[in-house]
Scaffold this active site. Structure first.
Site, PDB file in Angstrom:
ATOM      1  N   GLY A   7      10.787  -2.165   7.418  1.00  0.00           N
ATOM      2  CA  GLY A   7      10.343  -1.710   5.823  1.00  0.00           C
ATOM      3  C   GLY A   7       8.989  -1.620   6.073  1.00  0.00           C
ATOM      4  N   GLY A   9       6.041  -0.315   5.061  1.00  0.00           N
ATOM      5  CA  GLY A   9       4.981   0.110   4.158  1.00  0.00           C
ATOM      6  C   GLY A   9       3.967  -1.359   3.645  1.00  0.00           C
ATOM      7  N   MET A  11       3.035  -4.665   3.687  1.00  0.00           N
ATOM      8  CA  MET A  11       3.048  -5.741   4.114  1.00  0.00           C
ATOM      9  C   MET A  11       3.558  -5.621   5.258  1.00  0.00           C
ATOM     10  SD  MET A  11       2.275  -8.183   2.329  1.00  0.00           S
ATOM     11  CE  MET A  11       2.661  -9.730   2.851  1.00  0.00           C
ATOM     12  N   LYS A 185       8.142 -19.733  -5.902  1.00  0.00           N
ATOM     13  CA  LYS A 185       7.156 -17.761  -6.276  1.00  0.00           C
ATOM     14  C   LYS A 185       8.361 -17.662  -6.760  1.00  0.00           C
ATOM     15  CE  LYS A 185       4.431 -14.704  -3.708  1.00  0.00           C
ATOM     16  NZ  LYS A 185       4.916 -13.855  -1.838  1.00  0.00           N
TER      17      LYS A 185
HETATM   18  P1  NAD Z   1       5.675  -1.613  -0.458  1.00  0.00           P
HETATM   19  O1  NAD Z   1       5.843  -0.119  -1.393  1.00  0.00           O
HETATM   20  O2  NAD Z   1       3.856  -0.657   0.352  1.00  0.00           O
HETATM   21  O3  NAD Z   1       6.678  -0.949   1.154  1.00  0.00           O
HETATM   22  C1  NAD Z   1       7.532  -0.706   0.287  1.00  0.00           C
HETATM   23  C2  NAD Z   1       8.655   0.449   1.186  1.00  0.00           C
HETATM   24  O4  NAD Z   1       8.320   0.953   0.672  1.00  0.00           O
HETATM   25  C3  NAD Z   1       8.589   0.710   2.310  1.00  0.00           C
HETATM   26  O5  NAD Z   1       9.543   1.266   3.612  1.00  0.00           O
HETATM   27  C4  NAD Z   1       7.080   1.945   2.499  1.00  0.00           C
HETATM   28  O6  NAD Z   1       7.123   3.075   3.224  1.00  0.00           O
HETATM   29  C5  NAD Z   1       7.945   2.470   1.192  1.00  0.00           C
HETATM   30  N1  NAD Z   1       6.808   3.055   0.137  1.00  0.00           N
HETATM   31  C6  NAD Z   1       5.901   2.835  -0.506  1.00  0.00           C
HETATM   32  N2  NAD Z   1       4.763   3.388  -1.120  1.00  0.00           N
HETATM   33  C7  NAD Z   1       5.918   4.546  -0.826  1.00  0.00           C
HETATM   34  C8  NAD Z   1       5.344   5.739  -1.367  1.00  0.00           C
HETATM   35  N3  NAD Z   1       3.679   6.021  -2.394  1.00  0.00           N
HETATM   36  N4  NAD Z   1       6.165   6.954  -0.914  1.00  0.00           N
HETATM   37  C9  NAD Z   1       7.448   6.493  -0.766  1.00  0.00           C
HETATM   38  N5  NAD Z   1       7.336   5.536  -0.503  1.00  0.00           N
HETATM   39  C10 NAD Z   1       6.552   4.378  -0.256  1.00  0.00           C
HETATM   40  O7  NAD Z   1       5.891  -2.633  -0.463  1.00  0.00           O
HETATM   41  P2  NAD Z   1       5.400  -3.799   0.351  1.00  0.00           P
HETATM   42  O8  NAD Z   1       4.129  -4.202  -1.213  1.00  0.00           O
HETATM   43  O9  NAD Z   1       4.855  -4.184   1.640  1.00  0.00           O
HETATM   44  O10 NAD Z   1       5.734  -5.253  -0.125  1.00  0.00           O
HETATM   45  C11 NAD Z   1       7.218  -5.129   0.922  1.00  0.00           C
HETATM   46  C12 NAD Z   1       7.732  -6.709   0.467  1.00  0.00           C
HETATM   47  O11 NAD Z   1       7.535  -7.677   0.618  1.00  0.00           O
HETATM   48  C13 NAD Z   1       8.234  -6.878  -1.340  1.00  0.00           C
HETATM   49  O12 NAD Z   1       9.893  -7.303  -1.103  1.00  0.00           O
HETATM   50  C14 NAD Z   1       7.735  -7.312  -2.264  1.00  0.00           C
HETATM   51  O13 NAD Z   1       7.651  -8.250  -3.974  1.00  0.00           O
HETATM   52  C15 NAD Z   1       6.590  -8.530  -0.511  1.00  0.00           C
HETATM   53  N6  NAD Z   1       5.482  -8.469  -0.924  1.00  0.00           N
HETATM   54  C16 NAD Z   1       4.230  -7.787  -0.988  1.00  0.00           C
HETATM   55  C17 NAD Z   1       3.569  -8.508  -1.137  1.00  0.00           C
HETATM   56  C18 NAD Z   1       1.692  -6.616  -1.056  1.00  0.00           C
HETATM   57  O14 NAD Z   1       0.469  -7.511  -1.844  1.00  0.00           O
HETATM   58  N7  NAD Z   1       2.071  -6.498  -1.362  1.00  0.00           N
HETATM   59  C19 NAD Z   1       2.988  -9.425  -0.975  1.00  0.00           C
HETATM   60  C20 NAD Z   1       4.168 -10.740  -0.912  1.00  0.00           C
HETATM   61  C21 NAD Z   1       5.353 -10.007  -0.669  1.00  0.00           C
END
Ligand code: NAD
Length: 309
Positions: A7, A9, A11, A185
């Site tokens: 995963g 994305g 983070m 959290k």
């Molecule tokens: P993210 O949406 O960036 O990524 C998660 C997944 O979604 C990945 O597989 C990614 O490739 C996919 N994705 C993202 N954008 C996309 C798009 N436009 N089209 C298709 N697929 C897409 O998620 P994140 O923000 O990295 O969060 C991951 C976990 O961490 C979650 O549980 C979130 O609550 C938690 N978290 C996030 C943050 C933050 O600042 N982003 C902070 C603390 C915890």
């Protein structure tokens, strides 16, 4: 150390980038093909506090990951966790440690279906990250994280993982009670994320509503009643006061929480079923009244149907 970020994305890219920078062998595993292809072709673009960098980190689709790593860091969205675990079965080695840093509740039960308990680590991260597009991570600010082993005999191994993360500047602390931190959290996300999404406002604007003080306390009270069943004791007033500090623009007042960004701004499904929805489901199981969380979950699901076509 061989580390797979599962995963990758926003983070996952942050953690992958920071761990790669200090010499770990990092592999990014993600199901978004366009993202994976761009990272392999052009490198991962990292915009860190304004400075732009291109970093060569290999990326693969889950079904193409074959090498068993020492450590897997899970960073899918909550609803993507179980499908992802199913698709990476062949890289879950006998000794591979699996650290879950997702927001939300109930993830360790899901992971235990696929990973030996002694290899599971749970954590809470205060780092943040965003994506400007496929292959392009935006990193702002500072953070830290807490980590703890699920199996009580595995603390030495968990502390070793904390050291690896801290060597990368991630500031990992060994936690004596990560479940408490996960629930705490979840209360922040279960109030600010959901309410700002329902009211379509930022955190400061929500905090200024006359209804906010009572509303957050009603929501947190239900979280606390369910958490109690898991041996976690949340002090409603202490949690509420902590949340109220975030309203200040010098904290995160001007910020739109991630659920708002996902649903209202990007028309993506939310993690509601693992936050308010989890409390609502468990309330039914334990015969605890969770009327506020039931309603919030229903409203967010309704908005998902209207917004996501
Ligand atoms: P993210 O949406 O960036 O990524 C998660 C997944 O979604 C990945 O597989 C990614 O490739 C996919 N994705 C993202 N954008 C996309 C798009 N436009 N089209 C298709 N697929 C897409 O998620 P994140 O923000 O990295 O969060 C991951 C976990 O961490 C979650 O549980 C979130 O609550 C938690 N978290 C996030 C943050 C933050 O600042 N982003 C902070 C603390 C915890």
């Amino acid at each position: 150390m061989k580390i797979a970020i599962v995963g990758a994305g926003a983070m996952g890219s942050r953690y992958g980038y920071m761990l790669h920078k200090v010499g770990n062998e990092v592999l990014l595993v993600d199901g978004w093909k366009e993202h994976v292809d761009i990272i392999n072709k052009e490198g991962l673009t990292v915009e860190e506090n304004g400075a732009l960098n291109k970093v060569k980190i290999p990326a693969v689709l889950p079904e193409d990951a074959t090498e068993v790593p020492d450590l897997i860091i899970l960073f899918t969205k909550s609803m993507g966790l179980e499908p992802m675990l199913k698709s990476i079965k062949n890289i879950l080695g006998k000794h591979t440690r699996v650290l879950c840093l997702l927001n939300g509740l109930g993830h360790s039960e899901t992971i235990e279906k696929y990973v030996d308990r002694k290899n599971i680590l749970m954590g809470v991260t205060l780092w943040t990250a965003g994506l400007a597009g496929p292959g392009h991570a935006v990193l702002v600010g500072d953070g830290s994280l807490e980590v703890q082993n699920v199996d009580s005999n595995m603390d030495v191994e968990a502390k070793e993982i904390c050291d690896i993360l801290s060597q990368a500047g991630l500031k990992a602390h060994y936690s004596e009670d990560v479940l408490f931190s996960i629930w705490r959290k979840a209360c922040v996300n279960g109030t600010l994320n959901s309410c700002c999404t329902i009211f379509d406002c930022n955190i400061k604007e929500f905090g200024e509503l006359k209804e906010a003080p009572q509303l957050i306390r009603n929501i947190i009270k239900e979280f606390a009643n369910v958490a109690h069943k898991y041996g976690v004791e949340l002090n409603v007033e202490e949690v509420a006061k902590g949340i109220e500090k975030i309203y200040d623009p010098s904290q995160a007042g001007e910020h739109y929480p991630s659920m708002h960004q996902d649903l209202i701004q990007n028309h993506r499904f939310t993690e509601i079923d693992y936050i308010n929805g989890y409390v609502s489901r468990k309330g039914k199981e334990f015969n605890i009244n969770t009327q506020y969380n039931d309603l919030i979950t229903a409203i967010i699901h309704g908005k998902e149907q209207l917004i996501i076509k």
